[in-house]
Design a protein around this motif. Structure first.
Motif, PDB file in Angstrom:
ATOM      1  N   GLY A  13       0.809  -1.210   0.000  1.00  0.00           N
ATOM      2  CA  GLY A  13       0.000   0.000   0.000  1.00  0.00           C
ATOM      3  C   GLY A  13       0.847   1.266   0.000  1.00  0.00           C
ATOM      4  N   VAL A  14       0.171   2.385  -0.229  1.00  0.00           N
ATOM      5  CA  VAL A  14       0.819   3.694  -0.190  1.00  0.00           C
ATOM      6  C   VAL A  14      -0.152   4.682   0.444  1.00  0.00           C
ATOM      7  CG1 VAL A  14       0.055   4.169  -2.566  1.00  0.00           C
ATOM      8  CG2 VAL A  14       1.903   5.527  -1.560  1.00  0.00           C
ATOM      9  N   ASN A  15       0.339   5.526   1.331  1.00  0.00           N
ATOM     10  CA  ASN A  15      -0.442   6.570   1.990  1.00  0.00           C
ATOM     11  C   ASN A  15       0.232   7.921   1.794  1.00  0.00           C
ATOM     12  OD1 ASN A  15      -1.994   4.449   3.088  1.00  0.00           O
ATOM     13  ND2 ASN A  15      -2.284   5.573   5.004  1.00  0.00           N
ATOM     14  N   GLY A  16      -0.571   8.962   1.658  1.00  0.00           N
ATOM     15  CA  GLY A  16      -0.051  10.320   1.628  1.00  0.00           C
ATOM     16  C   GLY A  16      -0.898  11.211   2.508  1.00  0.00           C
ATOM     17  N   GLY A  17      -0.286  12.228   3.096  1.00  0.00           N
ATOM     18  CA  GLY A  17      -1.052  13.098   3.980  1.00  0.00           C
ATOM     19  C   GLY A  17      -0.250  14.278   4.468  1.00  0.00           C
ATOM     20  N   LEU A  18      -0.576  14.743   5.664  1.00  0.00           N
ATOM     21  CA  LEU A  18       0.035  15.933   6.249  1.00  0.00           C
ATOM     22  C   LEU A  18       0.726  15.578   7.554  1.00  0.00           C
ATOM     23  CD1 LEU A  18       0.354  19.047   6.055  1.00  0.00           C
ATOM     24  CD2 LEU A  18      -1.700  19.211   7.502  1.00  0.00           C
ATOM     25  N   SER A  19       2.001  15.971   7.654  1.00  0.00           N
ATOM     26  CA  SER A  19       2.765  15.801   8.889  1.00  0.00           C
ATOM     27  C   SER A  19       2.817  17.128   9.643  1.00  0.00           C
ATOM     28  CB  SER A  19       4.190  15.334   8.581  1.00  0.00           C
ATOM     29  OG  SER A  19       4.182  14.089   7.937  1.00  0.00           O
ATOM     30  N   ALA A  20       2.907  17.026  10.958  1.00  0.00           N
ATOM     31  CA  ALA A  20       2.955  18.236  11.787  1.00  0.00           C
ATOM     32  C   ALA A  20       3.976  18.050  12.902  1.00  0.00           C
ATOM     33  CB  ALA A  20       1.576  18.537  12.372  1.00  0.00           C
ATOM     34  N   ALA A  21       4.760  19.097  13.165  1.00  0.00           N
ATOM     35  CA  ALA A  21       5.778  19.066  14.219  1.00  0.00           C
ATOM     36  C   ALA A  21       5.644  20.305  15.097  1.00  0.00           C
ATOM     37  CB  ALA A  21       7.169  19.019  13.603  1.00  0.00           C
ATOM     38  N   LYS A  22       5.933  20.165  16.377  1.00  0.00           N
ATOM     39  CA  LYS A  22       5.977  21.303  17.283  1.00  0.00           C
ATOM     40  C   LYS A  22       7.442  21.676  17.513  1.00  0.00           C
ATOM     41  CE  LYS A  22       4.628  23.027  21.803  1.00  0.00           C
ATOM     42  NZ  LYS A  22       3.971  22.710  23.105  1.00  0.00           N
ATOM     43  N   ILE A  23       7.787  22.873  17.151  1.00  0.00           N
ATOM     44  CA  ILE A  23       9.170  23.336  17.265  1.00  0.00           C
ATOM     45  C   ILE A  23       9.335  24.079  18.590  1.00  0.00           C
ATOM     46  CG2 ILE A  23      10.931  24.813  16.215  1.00  0.00           C
ATOM     47  CD1 ILE A  23       9.587  24.235  13.513  1.00  0.00           C
ATOM     48  N   ASP A  24      10.399  23.759  19.310  1.00  0.00           N
ATOM     49  CA  ASP A  24      10.632  24.303  20.650  1.00  0.00           C
ATOM     50  C   ASP A  24      11.270  25.698  20.539  1.00  0.00           C
ATOM     51  OD1 ASP A  24      11.110  24.813  23.270  1.00  0.00           O
ATOM     52  OD2 ASP A  24      12.072  22.891  23.700  1.00  0.00           O
ATOM     53  N   ASP A  25      10.404  26.714  20.395  1.00  0.00           N
ATOM     54  CA  ASP A  25      10.904  28.087  20.241  1.00  0.00           C
ATOM     55  C   ASP A  25      11.685  28.550  21.463  1.00  0.00           C
ATOM     56  OD1 ASP A  25       9.680  28.089  17.808  1.00  0.00           O
ATOM     57  OD2 ASP A  25       7.963  29.305  18.414  1.00  0.00           O
ATOM     58  N   GLN A  26      11.276  28.116  22.650  1.00  0.00           N
ATOM     59  CA  GLN A  26      11.957  28.573  23.862  1.00  0.00           C
ATOM     60  C   GLN A  26      13.403  28.090  23.899  1.00  0.00           C
ATOM     61  OE1 GLN A  26      10.684  30.757  26.243  1.00  0.00           O
ATOM     62  NE2 GLN A  26      12.875  30.771  26.758  1.00  0.00           N
TER      63      GLN A  26
END
Length: 374
Positions: free
Chosen positions: A33-46
């Motif tokens: 199979g193959v999947n595509g989508g949206l990834s999300a990351a939280k960047i540590d600004d502090q």
């Protein structure tokens, strides 16, 4: 960067495990199979601001790029209806930030994450075609970081890379349109390490398609098709002949006998059991061997419940069998008809209709094939 959110796929470690998978389990088989989508990351600004402050810079603004397309390629082996293992490649995308500083300058950073993973996938069938599933496994991810500076910001080490093994988990839903093709919607979380010592998560929500290589249901026993040696009687035109399971063969032509088996259901249920599916696979072979034969699927119910309720329940049982023959056997709907007898034509008399565990009650919770001779 502290990363938190995305998804992924399946590990090369899976290939060794998958090779040991038995090929005889019902509904088992290989798939890709193959999947595509949206990834999300939280960047540590502090943390970014603190690192700049330690170097003598005050941070005036930080702009993050924390949403990226992601995809995965995977292969797996399914053990029956309730469990699978999968392995493959995932690419979660490239995330970054731009920090403005005083004295005037800019720090630009980015990180890319990809790798392999291996998952155990427990599955919960809702219908014959719809499944809920979870997943838990390990991912081996490669992180590649890049840094650059402008103005007063000078980067001494502009690139770094690291690989590490961490856990991953997720959940989703699968719908099988046919025996071979299906679709998945799922959400996954990957624990990852970046190349400068931070650890976080990346989440991915994705939609994809899969292809099954036929499945490996256990081969059915030989269908009983016999030649009648005696001179048999013709069945009268427009006559319906009810078939018994393996006991009373039905003559469709003077030289052919068709044998179908009855299907039994659980109390107050119209869902096919594993045993019923095995019987239907044998029935499909019979119908394919005799393409001009039409059948009526007659549903029945035990005596518990009202007459109207039992009639509708028996129709749902017959309909479930019809749907299976059409979906998985490619039997033309024109060859099939359904009828619900409810509790009006019992296989066995139920002395105590409230005793749903009696042998008589179980015998009456059924669907049988009736050959229609034109």
């Amino acid at each position: 960067m502290n990363l938190a959110k995305s998804s992924a796929a399946l590990s090369v470690l899976a290939l060794g495990v998958l090779a040991l998978a038995p090929a005889s389990a019902q509904n088992s088989g290989w798939y890709v199979g193959v999947n595509g989508g949206l990834s999300a990351a939280k960047i540590d600004d502090q943390r970014i601001a603190d690192d700049l402050l330690n170097s003598g810079f005050a941070t005036t603004a930080i702009k993050n790029d924390d949403r990226e397309p992601g995809f995965k390629l995977y292969g797996g082996y399914r053990f029956g209806r309730y469990f699978a293992v999968e392995g493959g490649y995932f690419n979660l995308g490239k995330f970054g930030f731009t920090a403005d500083t005083l004295p005037p300058g800019t720090l630009i950073g980015s990180g890319r994450f990809q790798g392999m993973n291996f998952d155990a996938v427990p599955m919960l069938p809702i219908t014959d075609a719809l499944f809920l599933f979870g997943r838990i496994g390990a991912n081996y991810a490669w992180a590649s970081d890049r840094f650059s500076g402008t103005g007063a910001v000078n980067v001494l080490d502009p690139s770094a890379s690291k690989s590490a093994t961490n856990y991953k988990y997720g959940f989703g839903v699968e719908y099988d349109f046919t025996r071979h093709f299906g679709a998945r919607l799922e959400a996954e979380r990957y624990r990852v390490d970046d190349a400068v010592g931070n650890r976080g998560e990346i989440d991915m929500v994705s939609l994809g398609v899969l292809y099954r290589f036929g499945g490996s249901a256990a081969p059915p026993p030989p269908v009983q098709v016999a030649t009648v040696m005696a001179s048999p009687e013709w069945v009268a035109p427009q006559t319906t002949v009810e078939l018994q399971p393996v006991v009373q063969p039905v003559l469709v032509r003077p030289d052919v006998v068709l044998v179908f088996e009855q299907l039994h259901f659980q109390f107050d249920r119209s869902t096919l059991t594993e045993e019923s599916r095995a019987i239907l696979k044998r029935s499909i072979l019979v119908l394919r061997s005799h393409p001009i034969t039409s059948v009526r699927l007659a549903g029945y119910a035990s005596a518990a419940g009202s007459e109207e309720y039992n009639r509708k329940l028996s129709e749902r049982r017959a309909k479930a069998v019809e749907d299976y023959l059409i979906r998985y056997g490619s039997i033309s709907p024109d060859r099939l008809a359904i009828i619900g007898y409810g509790d009006t034509k019992p296989e066995e008399y139920e002395a105590n209709p409230t005793d749903i565990d009696s042998d008589a009650a179980h015998a009456n919770m059924r669907v049988r094939f009736e050959v229609i001779v034109n």
